[in-house]
Enzyme design. Sequence first.
Site, PDB file in Angstrom:
ATOM      1  N   GLU A 181       0.873  -1.180   0.000  1.00 60.93           N
ATOM      2  CA  GLU A 181       0.000   0.000   0.000  1.00 60.93           C
ATOM      3  C   GLU A 181       0.910   1.230   0.000  1.00 60.93           C
ATOM      4  O   GLU A 181       1.913   1.245   0.684  1.00 60.93           O
ATOM      5  CB  GLU A 181      -0.922  -0.034   1.237  1.00 60.93           C
ATOM      6  CG  GLU A 181      -1.759   1.193   1.486  1.00 60.93           C
ATOM      7  CD  GLU A 181      -2.595   1.644   0.284  1.00 60.93           C
ATOM      8  OE1 GLU A 181      -3.322   0.839  -0.317  1.00 60.93           O
ATOM      9  OE2 GLU A 181      -2.486   2.834  -0.073  1.00 60.93           O
ATOM     10  N   ASP A 216      -7.288   1.713  -8.529  1.00 66.25           N
ATOM     11  CA  ASP A 216      -7.819   3.033  -8.938  1.00 66.25           C
ATOM     12  C   ASP A 216      -8.128   3.007 -10.437  1.00 66.25           C
ATOM     13  O   ASP A 216      -7.263   2.646 -11.243  1.00 66.25           O
ATOM     14  CB  ASP A 216      -6.787   4.127  -8.630  1.00 66.25           C
ATOM     15  CG  ASP A 216      -6.530   4.236  -7.129  1.00 66.25           C
ATOM     16  OD1 ASP A 216      -7.454   3.957  -6.345  1.00 66.25           O
ATOM     17  OD2 ASP A 216      -5.402   4.583  -6.739  1.00 66.25           O
ATOM     18  N   LYS A 244     -10.251   9.179 -16.676  1.00 61.86           N
ATOM     19  CA  LYS A 244      -9.951  10.120 -17.778  1.00 61.86           C
ATOM     20  C   LYS A 244      -8.938   9.505 -18.726  1.00 61.86           C
ATOM     21  O   LYS A 244      -7.919   8.953 -18.282  1.00 61.86           O
ATOM     22  CB  LYS A 244      -9.378  11.429 -17.216  1.00 61.86           C
ATOM     23  CG  LYS A 244     -10.401  12.262 -16.482  1.00 61.86           C
ATOM     24  CD  LYS A 244      -9.786  13.583 -16.072  1.00 61.86           C
ATOM     25  CE  LYS A 244     -10.773  14.360 -15.216  1.00 61.86           C
ATOM     26  NZ  LYS A 244     -10.151  15.441 -14.463  1.00 61.86           N
ATOM     27  N   ASP A 272     -15.129  -2.812  -9.845  1.00 62.27           N
ATOM     28  CA  ASP A 272     -16.532  -2.430 -10.067  1.00 62.27           C
ATOM     29  C   ASP A 272     -16.667  -1.650 -11.367  1.00 62.27           C
ATOM     30  O   ASP A 272     -17.765  -1.387 -11.821  1.00 62.27           O
ATOM     31  CB  ASP A 272     -17.007  -1.523  -8.926  1.00 62.27           C
ATOM     32  CG  ASP A 272     -16.206  -0.227  -8.916  1.00 62.27           C
ATOM     33  OD1 ASP A 272     -14.955  -0.311  -8.806  1.00 62.27           O
ATOM     34  OD2 ASP A 272     -16.797   0.850  -9.086  1.00 62.27           O
ATOM     35  N   THR A 308     -13.311  -7.010   0.363  1.00 63.84           N
ATOM     36  CA  THR A 308     -12.403  -5.881   0.568  1.00 63.84           C
ATOM     37  C   THR A 308     -13.249  -4.690   1.051  1.00 63.84           C
ATOM     38  O   THR A 308     -14.481  -4.700   0.946  1.00 63.84           O
ATOM     39  CB  THR A 308     -11.655  -5.507  -0.728  1.00 63.84           C
ATOM     40  OG1 THR A 308     -12.501  -4.727  -1.562  1.00 63.84           O
ATOM     41  CG2 THR A 308     -11.142  -6.728  -1.475  1.00 63.84           C
ATOM     42  N   PHE A 360     -13.525  -1.744  -0.298  1.00 68.59           N
ATOM     43  CA  PHE A 360     -14.244  -1.142  -1.423  1.00 68.59           C
ATOM     44  C   PHE A 360     -15.357  -2.060  -1.911  1.00 68.59           C
ATOM     45  O   PHE A 360     -16.434  -1.597  -2.273  1.00 68.59           O
ATOM     46  CB  PHE A 360     -13.268  -0.813  -2.571  1.00 68.59           C
ATOM     47  CG  PHE A 360     -12.649   0.547  -2.434  1.00 68.59           C
ATOM     48  CD1 PHE A 360     -11.737   0.815  -1.421  1.00 68.59           C
ATOM     49  CD2 PHE A 360     -12.981   1.578  -3.303  1.00 68.59           C
ATOM     50  CE1 PHE A 360     -11.163   2.068  -1.278  1.00 68.59           C
ATOM     51  CE2 PHE A 360     -12.420   2.838  -3.161  1.00 68.59           C
ATOM     52  CZ  PHE A 360     -11.501   3.083  -2.157  1.00 68.59           C
ATOM     53  N   GLU A 361     -15.104  -3.336  -1.901  1.00 69.78           N
ATOM     54  CA  GLU A 361     -16.105  -4.291  -2.370  1.00 69.78           C
ATOM     55  C   GLU A 361     -17.370  -4.207  -1.501  1.00 69.78           C
ATOM     56  O   GLU A 361     -18.497  -4.192  -2.032  1.00 69.78           O
ATOM     57  CB  GLU A 361     -15.510  -5.700  -2.280  1.00 69.78           C
ATOM     58  CG  GLU A 361     -16.343  -6.790  -2.900  1.00 69.78           C
ATOM     59  CD  GLU A 361     -15.535  -8.092  -2.973  1.00 69.78           C
ATOM     60  OE1 GLU A 361     -14.580  -8.271  -2.193  1.00 69.78           O
ATOM     61  OE2 GLU A 361     -15.872  -8.916  -3.834  1.00 69.78           O
TER      62      GLU A 361
HETATM   63  C1  LIG Z   1      -9.408   1.929  -4.737  1.00 70.98           C
HETATM   64  S1  LIG Z   1      -8.370   1.451  -3.431  1.00 70.98           S
HETATM   65  C2  LIG Z   1      -8.772  -0.273  -3.164  1.00 70.98           C
HETATM   66  C3  LIG Z   1      -8.232  -0.759  -1.854  1.00 70.98           C
HETATM   67  C4  LIG Z   1      -8.517  -2.239  -1.543  1.00 70.98           C
HETATM   68  N1  LIG Z   1      -7.862  -3.124  -2.484  1.00 70.98           N
HETATM   69  C5  LIG Z   1      -9.996  -2.517  -1.517  1.00 70.98           C
HETATM   70  O1  LIG Z   1     -10.476  -3.190  -2.418  1.00 70.98           O
HETATM   71  O2  LIG Z   1     -10.650  -2.041  -0.573  1.00 70.98           O
HETATM   72  C6  LIG Z   1      -6.778   1.337  -4.219  1.00 70.98           C
HETATM   73  C7  LIG Z   1      -5.645   1.313  -3.213  1.00 70.98           C
HETATM   74  O3  LIG Z   1      -4.425   1.139  -3.926  1.00 70.98           O
HETATM   75  C8  LIG Z   1      -3.468   2.050  -3.396  1.00 70.98           C
HETATM   76  N2  LIG Z   1      -2.528   2.334  -4.493  1.00 70.98           N
HETATM   77  C9  LIG Z   1      -2.796   3.049  -5.601  1.00 70.98           C
HETATM   78  N3  LIG Z   1      -1.732   3.058  -6.414  1.00 70.98           N
HETATM   79  C10 LIG Z   1      -0.775   2.333  -5.788  1.00 70.98           C
HETATM   80  C11 LIG Z   1       0.552   1.971  -6.129  1.00 70.98           C
HETATM   81  N4  LIG Z   1       1.075   2.357  -7.298  1.00 70.98           N
HETATM   82  N5  LIG Z   1       1.269   1.232  -5.272  1.00 70.98           N
HETATM   83  C12 LIG Z   1       0.728   0.833  -4.076  1.00 70.98           C
HETATM   84  N6  LIG Z   1      -0.545   1.133  -3.711  1.00 70.98           N
HETATM   85  C13 LIG Z   1      -1.283   1.876  -4.544  1.00 70.98           C
HETATM   86  C14 LIG Z   1      -4.264   3.254  -2.968  1.00 70.98           C
HETATM   87  O4  LIG Z   1      -3.589   4.042  -2.013  1.00 70.98           O
HETATM   88  C15 LIG Z   1      -5.525   2.602  -2.429  1.00 70.98           C
HETATM   89  O5  LIG Z   1      -5.420   2.308  -1.062  1.00 70.98           O
END
Ligand SMILES: C[S@@+](CC[C@H](N)C(=O)[O-])C[C@H]1O[C@@H](n2cnc3c(N)ncnc32)[C@H](O)[C@@H]1O
Length: 206
Positions: free
Chosen positions: A65, A115, A119, A151, A183, A185-186
């Site tokens: 993370e 993420d 865009k 999603d 998770t 987010f899920e």
């Molecule tokens: C949309 S969240 C989903 C978190 C988790 N997997 C869930 O499903 O609840 C994406 C996570 O990936 C982390 N993240 C984004 N880009 C990253 C990277 N390049 N390396 C490590 N973590 C990253 C973000 O900080 C965030 O906590």
Amino acid sequence: MSTPAATPLTPDLVHWIPASILEPASVTELFPQSGPLCVDYGCGEGAFVVAMAKRHPERNFLATERLAGRVEKVCRNAARLGLSNLRVLRLENLYTAKFLLPPGSVAVSYVSFPDPWPKRAHQSRRLVQPEFLAAVRRTLAVGGELRLKTDDLPYFQWMEKVVAEAVGWERGDWPEDPAEPLTNFEARFIAQGLPIHKTRLLKTEA
Ligand SMILES: C[S@@+](CC[C@H](N)C(=O)[O-])C[C@H]1O[C@@H](n2cnc3c(N)ncnc32)[C@H](O)[C@@H]1O
């Protein structure tokens, strides 16, 4: 004679700060017990990886993370539950897969709700790219797997295209497991009634 008390697990002990990030790490030394290694890339607040580590004491889990606050939260929760089979690494996902994890060291990799970068100008920032797939494949043992969930339908279609063009994978069915932990987010997306798109890929020899 009484046995010495076990050292209590603290968040600092869960947080893994590698001695060097310039050479592959000795991941088997991170855990008190040997077992298949599972990696959760971008674990967020860690509900999934913490629940999985609790459910599967016979496996070892590494969560990556980039956000410090989230890393600290996951470390606190793992320590509170005494999960010596979970370590948390604050490092970039692609870098971890490409440079830090030794080849063939991972049994299962999870990428859940990365993420979406909707865009067009930002799509190059998406995690699921040919370079990331190749890096994850390198870390997996033969027969090891990568599980992708999102999603976001446009991102899922993007993932499918990247996967279709990648070599050294075959598709697997997603095993039905009603008790599989969600998770963070899920859980949120399911509560909103949104569909979840999933792909399971198995590493093949070539
Ligand atoms: C949309 S969240 C989903 C978190 C988790 N997997 C869930 O499903 O609840 C994406 C996570 O990936 C982390 N993240 C984004 N880009 C990253 C990277 N390049 N390396 C490590 N973590 C990253 C973000 O900080 C965030 O906590």
